[in-house]
Motif scaffolding. Sequence first.
Motif, mmCIF file in Angstrom:
data_model
loop_
_atom_site.group_PDB
_atom_site.id
_atom_site.type_symbol
_atom_site.label_atom_id
_atom_site.label_comp_id
_atom_site.label_asym_id
_atom_site.label_seq_id
_atom_site.Cartn_x
_atom_site.Cartn_y
_atom_site.Cartn_z
ATOM 1 N N LEU A 64 -49.923 41.210 -31.561
ATOM 2 C CA LEU A 64 -51.051 40.876 -30.701
ATOM 3 C C LEU A 64 -52.095 41.986 -30.723
ATOM 4 O O LEU A 64 -53.301 41.720 -30.775
ATOM 5 C CB LEU A 64 -50.572 40.624 -29.272
ATOM 6 C CG LEU A 64 -51.657 40.292 -28.248
ATOM 7 C CD1 LEU A 64 -52.511 39.126 -28.704
ATOM 8 C CD2 LEU A 64 -51.053 39.989 -26.884
ATOM 9 N N THR A 113 -53.944 41.724 -33.905
ATOM 10 C CA THR A 113 -54.832 40.565 -33.862
ATOM 11 C C THR A 113 -56.068 40.888 -33.031
ATOM 12 O O THR A 113 -57.190 40.523 -33.407
ATOM 13 C CB THR A 113 -54.093 39.360 -33.255
ATOM 14 O OG1 THR A 113 -52.953 39.080 -34.046
ATOM 15 C CG2 THR A 113 -54.984 38.130 -33.208
ATOM 16 N N LEU A 130 -55.445 32.000 -32.068
ATOM 17 C CA LEU A 130 -54.184 32.707 -32.246
ATOM 18 C C LEU A 130 -53.986 33.737 -31.151
ATOM 19 O O LEU A 130 -52.914 33.853 -30.562
ATOM 20 C CB LEU A 130 -54.152 33.389 -33.617
ATOM 21 C CG LEU A 130 -52.884 34.164 -33.932
ATOM 22 C CD1 LEU A 130 -51.663 33.255 -33.911
ATOM 23 C CD2 LEU A 130 -52.999 34.865 -35.273
ATOM 24 N N ARG A 131 -55.019 34.466 -30.879
ATOM 25 C CA ARG A 131 -54.934 35.486 -29.834
ATOM 26 C C ARG A 131 -54.512 34.874 -28.509
ATOM 27 O O ARG A 131 -53.639 35.388 -27.813
ATOM 28 C CB ARG A 131 -56.281 36.195 -29.681
ATOM 29 C CG ARG A 131 -56.225 37.354 -28.727
ATOM 30 C CD ARG A 131 -57.559 38.034 -28.572
ATOM 31 N NE ARG A 131 -58.527 37.203 -27.853
ATOM 32 C CZ ARG A 131 -59.579 37.690 -27.213
ATOM 33 N NH1 ARG A 131 -59.813 38.990 -27.213
ATOM 34 N NH2 ARG A 131 -60.416 36.890 -26.600
ATOM 35 N N LYS A 177 -52.894 32.081 -28.045
ATOM 36 C CA LYS A 177 -51.520 31.623 -28.138
ATOM 37 C C LYS A 177 -50.555 32.793 -27.963
ATOM 38 O O LYS A 177 -49.575 32.716 -27.229
ATOM 39 C CB LYS A 177 -51.337 30.979 -29.518
ATOM 40 C CG LYS A 177 -50.382 29.824 -29.551
ATOM 41 C CD LYS A 177 -50.100 29.375 -30.973
ATOM 42 C CE LYS A 177 -51.335 28.955 -31.733
ATOM 43 N NZ LYS A 177 -51.024 28.471 -33.109
ATOM 44 N N MET A 178 -50.870 33.886 -28.672
ATOM 45 C CA MET A 178 -49.974 35.034 -28.633
ATOM 46 C C MET A 178 -49.887 35.636 -27.252
ATOM 47 O O MET A 178 -48.799 35.983 -26.782
ATOM 48 C CB MET A 178 -50.458 36.096 -29.620
ATOM 49 C CG MET A 178 -50.302 35.678 -31.057
ATOM 50 S SD MET A 178 -51.001 36.894 -32.190
ATOM 51 C CE MET A 178 -49.593 37.956 -32.440
ATOM 52 N N SER A 179 -51.010 35.769 -26.608
ATOM 53 C CA SER A 179 -50.939 36.459 -25.324
ATOM 54 C C SER A 179 -50.309 35.551 -24.283
ATOM 55 O O SER A 179 -49.612 36.018 -23.381
ATOM 56 C CB SER A 179 -52.310 36.979 -24.889
ATOM 57 O OG SER A 179 -53.043 35.979 -24.259
ATOM 58 N N ALA A 191 -47.894 33.503 -25.051
ATOM 59 C CA ALA A 191 -46.476 33.628 -25.360
ATOM 60 C C ALA A 191 -45.912 34.904 -24.749
ATOM 61 O O ALA A 191 -44.860 34.905 -24.097
ATOM 62 C CB ALA A 191 -46.259 33.633 -26.866
#
Lengths: 137, 137
Positions: free
Chosen positions: A87, A90, B100-101, B103-105, B107
């Motif tokens: 993260l 990213t 994506l960012r 989604k990742m954060s 998660a």
Amino acid sequence: MKVAELSKSLGTTADTVRYYTRLGLLKPAKSVNGYKSYSNKEVSRLKFILSARNLGFSVADIKQILNESEDGTSACPLVRSLIKERLEETEKQFQAMLALRGKMSSALSQWEEMEDKAPTANMVCHLIENFEQIKKA
Amino acid sequence: MKVAELSKSLGTTADTVRYYTRLGLLKPAKSVNGYKSYSNKEVSRLKFILSARNLGFSVADIKQILNESEDGTSACPLVRSLIKERLEETEKQFQAMLALRGKMSSALSQWEEMEDKAPTANMVCHLIENFEQIKKA
DNA sequence: ACTTGACCTGTGTCTTAGACACAGGTCTAA
DNA sequence: TTAGACCTGTGTCTAAGACACAGGTCAAGT
């Protein structure tokens, strides 16, 4: 299941399946004709891999996670720590792209109002060479 | 000028200079000892290359631009059209990173409140396998 | 049984933009 | 002259597959 079946059933490509297989993330049996044969366990493994890729994990990360979980150990702590790293990366890339996008679109609009110039000995393209970003106050 | 001098003077690395040289973007003379020797023209060429890279042009783009300008033709139209392409790509990638960012954060924060679980036959890591993005209404 | 053609296979190579390794050459000071 | 610091060109490596390709498989048609 052969490569093409497997890949289609999970919405990916045969090349991707082959790639993961080459790396040892999937371990198909050999069928009589020499083709790789994927079991149901491989299917769920691939499903996992694709989900993880989708979440931004690298293939190397996934390899690590799979290794850990094969020992019976819970991979959860590793997973949390890896996603933190990814993260951050990213975020950095995101900021870089943001800046680049701004620069590019500023260049584009600037250049649309500028004339063409022939190259000289020490100037390839004045658009690029004379581009300076207008700083916002 | 040798490789190291040139690269330092423009704030890049010797490897980068060597790379561009390998691709034929820079054409140093050979000095007596076999070292590559860069003239002032090469310096401004490299300066151009670095500016263009900085604006998001690919090395292949730059090669094209340099070729065009070597004919005496103005590269400006090409430059405008290339940056339009690159900007579109950048925009796409930017949107992808944005998603994506998120989604990742999402998660990451979700997972911080979830317990560890040992892997099972068809579950590598429940964090990943059960992750579903919460849709914003 | 044979052949055609469609589809499938594994393997090897290619991509970006340099970074890194490395054996060896050069150069300056002692 | 020799040590040490620095420099060189070349070759290999990276990520994550995509693509090319020679050849194998298989069902339908003859």
